[in-house]
Scaffold this active site. Structure first.
Site, mmCIF file in Angstrom:
data_model
loop_
_atom_site.group_PDB
_atom_site.id
_atom_site.type_symbol
_atom_site.label_atom_id
_atom_site.label_comp_id
_atom_site.label_asym_id
_atom_site.label_seq_id
_atom_site.Cartn_x
_atom_site.Cartn_y
_atom_site.Cartn_z
ATOM 1 N N ARG A 161 0.945 -1.063 0.165
ATOM 2 C CA ARG A 161 -0.435 0.017 -0.232
ATOM 3 C C ARG A 161 0.763 1.401 -0.078
ATOM 4 N NH1 ARG A 161 -2.009 -3.623 3.762
ATOM 5 N NH2 ARG A 161 -3.891 -4.136 3.938
ATOM 6 N N LYS A 185 -1.810 -2.507 8.108
ATOM 7 C CA LYS A 185 -2.909 -2.312 9.100
ATOM 8 C C LYS A 185 -2.724 -2.702 9.917
ATOM 9 C CE LYS A 185 -5.602 -1.256 5.080
ATOM 10 N NZ LYS A 185 -7.305 -1.093 4.271
ATOM 11 N N HIS A 255 -2.251 2.486 -6.331
ATOM 12 C CA HIS A 255 -2.851 0.506 -5.601
ATOM 13 C C HIS A 255 -3.406 -0.028 -6.787
ATOM 14 C CE1 HIS A 255 -5.068 -0.704 -2.197
ATOM 15 N NE2 HIS A 255 -5.918 -1.198 -2.875
ATOM 16 N N ARG A 258 -0.393 -2.236 -7.156
ATOM 17 C CA ARG A 258 -0.971 -3.689 -5.916
ATOM 18 C C ARG A 258 -2.057 -4.272 -6.475
ATOM 19 N NH1 ARG A 258 -0.783 -4.241 -0.104
ATOM 20 N NH2 ARG A 258 -3.499 -4.749 0.347
ATOM 21 N N HIS A 281 -3.412 -8.895 3.635
ATOM 22 C CA HIS A 281 -5.400 -8.788 3.295
ATOM 23 C C HIS A 281 -5.618 -9.483 4.679
ATOM 24 C CE1 HIS A 281 -6.326 -8.228 -0.731
ATOM 25 N NE2 HIS A 281 -5.976 -6.939 -0.425
ATOM 26 N N TYR A 290 -9.130 -10.519 -7.153
ATOM 27 C CA TYR A 290 -8.216 -11.145 -8.323
ATOM 28 C C TYR A 290 -8.488 -12.197 -8.784
ATOM 29 C CZ TYR A 290 -6.056 -7.739 -5.576
ATOM 30 O OH TYR A 290 -6.111 -5.981 -4.611
#
Length: 309
Positions: A161, A185, A255, A258, A281, A290
């Site tokens: 990110r 995150k 992004h 990514r 994730h 994806y």
């Protein structure tokens, strides 16, 4: 409850306590804090206009009515979903802290958000992006062009990110083991492998970094023109600028690189769990989009090439 420009002291105190809860106990991003507190403030405005002035008087009907009004005003399903999440978070906290006896949001459902397939680069476009960046760096002959190549290579190689990339320190890159340590995150650390082209680009930037660094640069890996840790807005602008040099490439930000990294890994045979871990994730369902991108490309190739498609 009440809202608007002049919130009563009681409401301001509740919102301030909720903000402290999000910042301290939940450790969510500043963007999420602003969004959630803003949503609860807007809810209080709506309820006050409807005559509901006390927190304990709020019902599930009130909450659904507010979301319905938002929908009629044109709010997207993604926005409605976030606001429903904000409401549930707020009332769950209010119930735990004894501000309400019953949580009225327990049966509040979120609208199912649409999951459009993300635009992405194909592999030839990704290669062209790096070639164009290197050409531009050679023309400029300065350290920032070398930095831009390193940023683009690392974004595409690692799927970081933009906030994660900007937060990297010089010690985050282990060139010997071809790994990058990332703080993602929720302050969760993960280790991401990167390829030789990205490592060579980062090494080249590190050799030029002293030309930009200042005593206040600290250990930041990537620096802005004035020597401070690079800002995500600068990274977004440079990605857009360089993608504009690639014929036929979609106009993407960081992004998008990514997305490209994840898609190309799956196209190359990587398993979904590995891609999930590399992207950081929390849920496999987030990574599964994806597989839809890859399946869509396979179908397009099949229709174009198979004689009985």
């Amino acid at each position: 409850m009440s809202g608007g420009g002049e919130l009563p002291d009681e409401v301001r105190q509740v919102l301030a306590a909720y903000r402290r809860h999000l910042e301290g106990e939940r450790n969510v991003s500043p963007h999420t804090v602003r969004a959630y507190v803003g949503d609860v403030t807007e809810l209080s405005d709506h309820l006050a206009r409807q005559g509901t002035l006390r927190l304990e008087d709020v019902t599930i009907t009130d909450l659904r009515g507010w979301l319905g009004a938002q929908q009629r005003d044109g709010a997207s399903r993604a926005t409605l979903g976030r606001r429903a999440s904000a409401i549930r978070s707020f009332f769950a906290w209010a119930r735990r802290d004894g501000l309400v006896a019953v949580d009225p949001s327990l049966r509040l459902a979120s609208p199912r958000a649409a999951r459009p397939l993300p635009a992405t680069l194909d592999q030839s476009q990704a290669a062209a992006l790096m070639d164009e960046a290197r050409l531009r760096a050679a023309e400029q002959a300065g350290p920032l062009g070398v930095r831009d190549v390193a940023i683009l290579e690392l974004l595409y190689a690692s799927g970081l990110r933009v906030s994660e990339l900007c937060g990297l320190d010089t010690s985050s890159v282990d060139a010997d083991r071809q790994l990058v340590r990332v703080l993602g995150k929720g302050d969760k650390e993960r280790v991401v492998p990167v390829g030789r082209p990205a490592l060579m680009a980062v090494t080249a930037w590190m050799a030029r970094r002293p030309e930009v660094s200042t005593p206040s640069s600290g250990q930041a890996l990537f620096l802005g023109a004035r020597g401070a840790r690079i800002d995500p807005r600068v990274v977004r602008r440079l990605v857009h600028r360089h993608l504009g040099l690639v014929t036929g490439a979609p106009d993407l930000g960081p992004h998008g690189l990514r997305h490209a990294m994840a898609t190309h890994l799956l196209e190359g045979g990587a398993d979904l769990r590995t891609v999930q871990e590399m992207l950081g994730h929390a849920s496999l369902a987030t990574t599964q989009i994806y597989t839809h991108v890859t399946a869509d490309r396979l179908q397009a190739a099949f229709r174009q090439a198979h004689p009985r498609a």
